[in-house]
Write a protein that holds these residues in place. Structure first.
Motif, PDB file in Angstrom:
ATOM      1  N   ASN A   1     -24.754 -39.196  -1.113  1.00 15.50           N
ATOM      2  CA  ASN A   1     -23.879 -38.839  -2.152  1.00 15.50           C
ATOM      3  C   ASN A   1     -22.480 -38.873  -1.806  1.00 15.50           C
ATOM      4  N   PHE A   2     -21.357 -39.028  -2.572  1.00 12.10           N
ATOM      5  CA  PHE A   2     -19.994 -38.768  -2.182  1.00 12.10           C
ATOM      6  C   PHE A   2     -19.372 -38.501  -3.609  1.00 12.10           C
ATOM      7  N   ASP A   3     -18.439 -37.631  -3.534  1.00  9.67           N
ATOM      8  CA  ASP A   3     -17.760 -36.962  -4.646  1.00  9.67           C
ATOM      9  C   ASP A   3     -16.225 -37.517  -4.870  1.00  9.67           C
ATOM     10  N   VAL A   4     -15.639 -37.877  -3.914  1.00  9.69           N
ATOM     11  CA  VAL A   4     -14.076 -38.520  -3.785  1.00  9.69           C
ATOM     12  C   VAL A   4     -13.924 -39.345  -2.651  1.00  9.69           C
ATOM     13  N   VAL A   5     -13.080 -40.303  -2.815  1.00  5.74           N
ATOM     14  CA  VAL A   5     -12.620 -41.141  -1.857  1.00  5.74           C
ATOM     15  C   VAL A   5     -11.196 -41.241  -1.549  1.00  5.74           C
ATOM     16  N   ALA A   6     -10.883 -41.701  -0.321  1.00  7.56           N
ATOM     17  CA  ALA A   6      -9.485 -41.702  -0.210  1.00  7.56           C
ATOM     18  C   ALA A   6      -9.508 -42.722   1.307  1.00  7.56           C
ATOM     19  N   GLY A   7      -8.118 -43.354   1.253  1.00 11.50           N
ATOM     20  CA  GLY A   7      -8.115 -44.442   2.374  1.00 11.50           C
ATOM     21  C   GLY A   7      -6.836 -44.090   3.270  1.00 11.50           C
TER      22      GLY A   7
ATOM     23  N   VAL B   1     -15.696 -42.167  -9.135  1.00 14.39           N
ATOM     24  CA  VAL B   1     -15.532 -40.965  -8.541  1.00 14.39           C
ATOM     25  C   VAL B   1     -13.809 -40.893  -8.341  1.00 14.39           C
ATOM     26  N   PRO B   2     -13.215 -39.519  -8.224  1.00 15.15           N
ATOM     27  CA  PRO B   2     -11.736 -39.681  -8.072  1.00 15.15           C
ATOM     28  C   PRO B   2     -11.148 -40.411  -6.973  1.00 15.15           C
ATOM     29  N   VAL B   3     -10.198 -41.028  -6.883  1.00 16.02           N
ATOM     30  CA  VAL B   3      -9.529 -41.649  -5.858  1.00 16.02           C
ATOM     31  C   VAL B   3      -8.240 -40.792  -5.705  1.00 16.02           C
ATOM     32  N   VAL B   4      -7.986 -40.365  -4.334  1.00 15.21           N
ATOM     33  CA  VAL B   4      -6.947 -39.650  -3.798  1.00 15.21           C
ATOM     34  C   VAL B   4      -5.888 -40.913  -3.200  1.00 15.21           C
ATOM     35  N   PHE B   5      -4.750 -40.798  -3.608  1.00 13.89           N
ATOM     36  CA  PHE B   5      -3.797 -41.927  -3.220  1.00 13.89           C
ATOM     37  C   PHE B   5      -2.776 -41.723  -2.415  1.00 13.89           C
ATOM     38  N   ASN B   6      -2.611 -42.518  -1.487  1.00 13.68           N
ATOM     39  CA  ASN B   6      -1.469 -42.358  -0.229  1.00 13.68           C
ATOM     40  C   ASN B   6       0.036 -42.148  -1.024  1.00 13.68           C
ATOM     41  N   VAL B   7       0.347 -42.719  -1.951  1.00 10.70           N
ATOM     42  CA  VAL B   7       1.989 -42.678  -2.522  1.00 10.70           C
ATOM     43  C   VAL B   7       2.182 -41.203  -2.927  1.00 10.70           C
ATOM     44  N   THR B   8       1.103 -40.482  -3.460  1.00 16.24           N
ATOM     45  CA  THR B   8       1.354 -39.247  -4.142  1.00 16.24           C
ATOM     46  C   THR B   8       0.587 -38.062  -3.151  1.00 16.24           C
ATOM     47  N   GLY B   9      -0.489 -38.619  -2.793  1.00 18.12           N
ATOM     48  CA  GLY B   9      -1.219 -37.545  -2.301  1.00 18.12           C
ATOM     49  C   GLY B   9      -2.082 -36.892  -3.261  1.00 18.12           C
ATOM     50  N   LYS B  10      -2.167 -37.497  -4.429  1.00 16.96           N
ATOM     51  CA  LYS B  10      -2.952 -36.872  -5.643  1.00 16.96           C
ATOM     52  C   LYS B  10      -3.981 -37.860  -6.087  1.00 16.96           C
ATOM     53  N   VAL B  11      -4.910 -37.444  -6.992  1.00 15.69           N
ATOM     54  CA  VAL B  11      -5.612 -38.304  -7.871  1.00 15.69           C
ATOM     55  C   VAL B  11      -4.831 -39.082  -8.929  1.00 15.69           C
ATOM     56  N   ALA B  12      -4.898 -40.375  -9.109  1.00 17.56           N
ATOM     57  CA  ALA B  12      -4.397 -40.986 -10.262  1.00 17.56           C
ATOM     58  C   ALA B  12      -5.006 -40.993 -11.491  1.00 17.56           C
ATOM     59  N   GLY B  13      -4.477 -40.772 -12.634  1.00 18.96           N
ATOM     60  CA  GLY B  13      -5.090 -40.649 -13.874  1.00 18.96           C
ATOM     61  C   GLY B  13      -5.151 -41.877 -14.817  1.00 18.96           C
ATOM     62  N   THR B  14      -4.286 -42.763 -14.566  1.00 17.42           N
ATOM     63  CA  THR B  14      -4.648 -43.947 -15.464  1.00 17.42           C
ATOM     64  C   THR B  14      -4.825 -45.096 -14.488  1.00 17.42           C
ATOM     65  N   LEU B  15      -5.459 -46.286 -15.035  1.00 11.91           N
ATOM     66  CA  LEU B  15      -5.601 -47.445 -14.239  1.00 11.91           C
ATOM     67  C   LEU B  15      -4.263 -48.046 -13.652  1.00 11.91           C
TER      68      LEU B  15
ATOM     69  N   ARG C   1      -2.794 -48.917 -10.125  1.00  7.07           N
ATOM     70  CA  ARG C   1      -2.185 -50.196  -9.788  1.00  7.07           C
ATOM     71  C   ARG C   1      -0.723 -50.062  -9.180  1.00  7.07           C
ATOM     72  N   MET C   2       0.288 -49.273  -9.922  1.00  5.02           N
ATOM     73  CA  MET C   2       1.687 -49.078  -9.279  1.00  5.02           C
ATOM     74  C   MET C   2       1.473 -48.313  -8.046  1.00  5.02           C
ATOM     75  N   ASN C   3       0.252 -47.357  -7.951  1.00  4.14           N
ATOM     76  CA  ASN C   3       0.281 -46.600  -6.535  1.00  4.14           C
ATOM     77  C   ASN C   3       0.187 -47.714  -5.395  1.00  4.14           C
ATOM     78  N   LEU C   4      -0.832 -48.601  -5.694  1.00  5.61           N
ATOM     79  CA  LEU C   4      -1.232 -49.692  -4.626  1.00  5.61           C
ATOM     80  C   LEU C   4      -0.039 -50.287  -4.132  1.00  5.61           C
ATOM     81  N   ILE C   5       0.740 -50.863  -5.479  1.00  5.23           N
ATOM     82  CA  ILE C   5       2.062 -51.875  -5.143  1.00  5.23           C
ATOM     83  C   ILE C   5       3.042 -50.846  -4.275  1.00  5.23           C
ATOM     84  N   ASN C   6       3.240 -49.702  -4.634  1.00  2.00           N
ATOM     85  CA  ASN C   6       4.461 -48.929  -4.181  1.00  2.00           C
ATOM     86  C   ASN C   6       4.180 -48.647  -2.672  1.00  2.00           C
ATOM     87  N   GLN C   7       2.638 -48.566  -2.498  1.00  2.00           N
ATOM     88  CA  GLN C   7       2.282 -47.953  -1.123  1.00  2.00           C
ATOM     89  C   GLN C   7       2.941 -48.940   0.184  1.00  2.00           C
ATOM     90  N   LEU C   8       3.424 -50.067  -0.099  1.00  2.00           N
ATOM     91  CA  LEU C   8       3.803 -50.864   0.868  1.00  2.00           C
ATOM     92  C   LEU C   8       5.099 -50.204   1.217  1.00  2.00           C
TER      93      LEU C   8
END
Length: 311
Positions: free
Chosen positions: A81-87, A220-234, A238-245
């Motif tokens: 089992n896993f409770d949170v993910v990040a990459g 499960v919650p996803v912790v994002f690179n751009v903010t270092g936080k869990v994103a709330g909305t879809l 989307r914007m975090n994934l784009i801004n990541q570059l």
């Protein structure tokens, strides 16, 4: 609590996860699906002998996503089992597939395109990246603030920060970082100035693709690179994934966020153990690699014993 963490570019190697491919039908299914979707012999590349070809950004990225998802399917089949993910950087796409946000098909098309765009965003040899070891992020931020053409790309750990930018600007900054107290400054073997504003042309074209694909609510919650936080909305995802570059990877903050969520086991899913090493420098927690079937067997034993102890 368990976190699955997914490696990024630089963790690729020839024959990675071949033992999983040979042993597990679900791993073979992932590999064959990737080859079909890309209409490309990714299997022959990964299990071949041309390391230079595998290292190319547009090949390394789908190769790492595919091999991470091969291992992820095995993890699922074993009931871990896993409770949170990040990459980390590219690994964020793997994390989003694991959380059910992106389909594997959309993710593999996205990272193939992402690799091509990143490769072509800056003329070959004009941009690069450097790792600065032994100097605080705050001091590096102060130095970078006074430089032109140099940007912070990765906050990897309290004493490892990566900068990105124009090659001439980076080379002229080496002595500045060393004179400020850096133990080492290492030029990375990458093809461009990733996670910097110089990736803006790639970001613009990638956003067209990302805006067309479906994002689903995460399991499960996803912790994002751009903010270092869990994103709330879809839309935020989307914007975090784009801004990541064009934004720095806030890995230190991401791990601290997971620590605050009471994660005590970090499982690196796929090739290598780079993230295991970084996590150990950030928090006091258990870390597990899945770089081989032997490592997977150890992980399974630990998880099963923990479940028995809890029972």
């Amino acid at each position: 609590m368990n976190a699955l963490i997914f490696p990024g570019q630089g963790s690729q190697k020839l024959n990675m996860m071949k033992d999983f491919y040979d042993e597990y039908p679900q791993a073979r299914e992932v590999m064959h699906r990737a080859c079909d979707v890309l209409n490309f012999d990714l299997k022959g590349l990964i299990f071949g002998n041309d390391e230079h070809e595998l290292t190319k950004t547009y090949n390394a990225q789908p190769a790492l996503l595919t091999t991470s998802m091969m291992v992820f399917e095995v993890i699922k089949s074993k009931g871990i089992n896993f409770d949170v993910v990040a990459g980390h950087s590219l690994g964020e796409y793997s994390a989003l597939v694991a959380a059910g946000v992106l389909s594997f098909d959309d993710a593999i098309r996205a990272v193939r395109l992402r690799g091509e765009l990143m490769e072509n965003a800056v003329p070959s040899g004009a941009g690069s990246m450097m790792a600065i070891l032994g100097l605080s992020p705050e001091k590096i931020e102060e130095i970078v603030g006074n430089l032109n053409g140099v940007y912070i790309a990765n906050y990897n750990s309290p004493l490892q920060t990566v900068v990105s930018g124009e090659v001439t600007a980076l080379l002229s900054a080496v002595d500045i970082f060393k004179n400020a107290g850096a133990k080492r400054v290492v030029q990375l073997n990458v093809s461009g100035p990733f996670h910097s504003p110089l990736m803006a042309p790639a970001k613009e074209k990638l956003s067209e693709f990302i805006n067309k694909i479906e994002f689903r609510r995460p399991n499960v919650p996803v912790v994002f690179n751009v903010t270092g936080k869990v994103a709330g909305t879809l839309e935020e995802m989307r914007m975090n994934l784009i801004n990541q570059l064009t934004s720095p990877v806030r890995w230190t903050e991401s791990v601290k966020t997971m620590d605050e969520m009471c994660v005590n086991k970090y499982i690196e899913v796929g090739s290598g153990n780079v993230l295991c090493g970084l996590v150990k420098k950030i928090v006091n927690a258990e870390v597990y690699s899945t770089d081989s079937i032997d490592e997977m067997d150890k992980l399974e034993g630990v998880v099963k014993n923990a479940e028995i102890a809890e029972f």
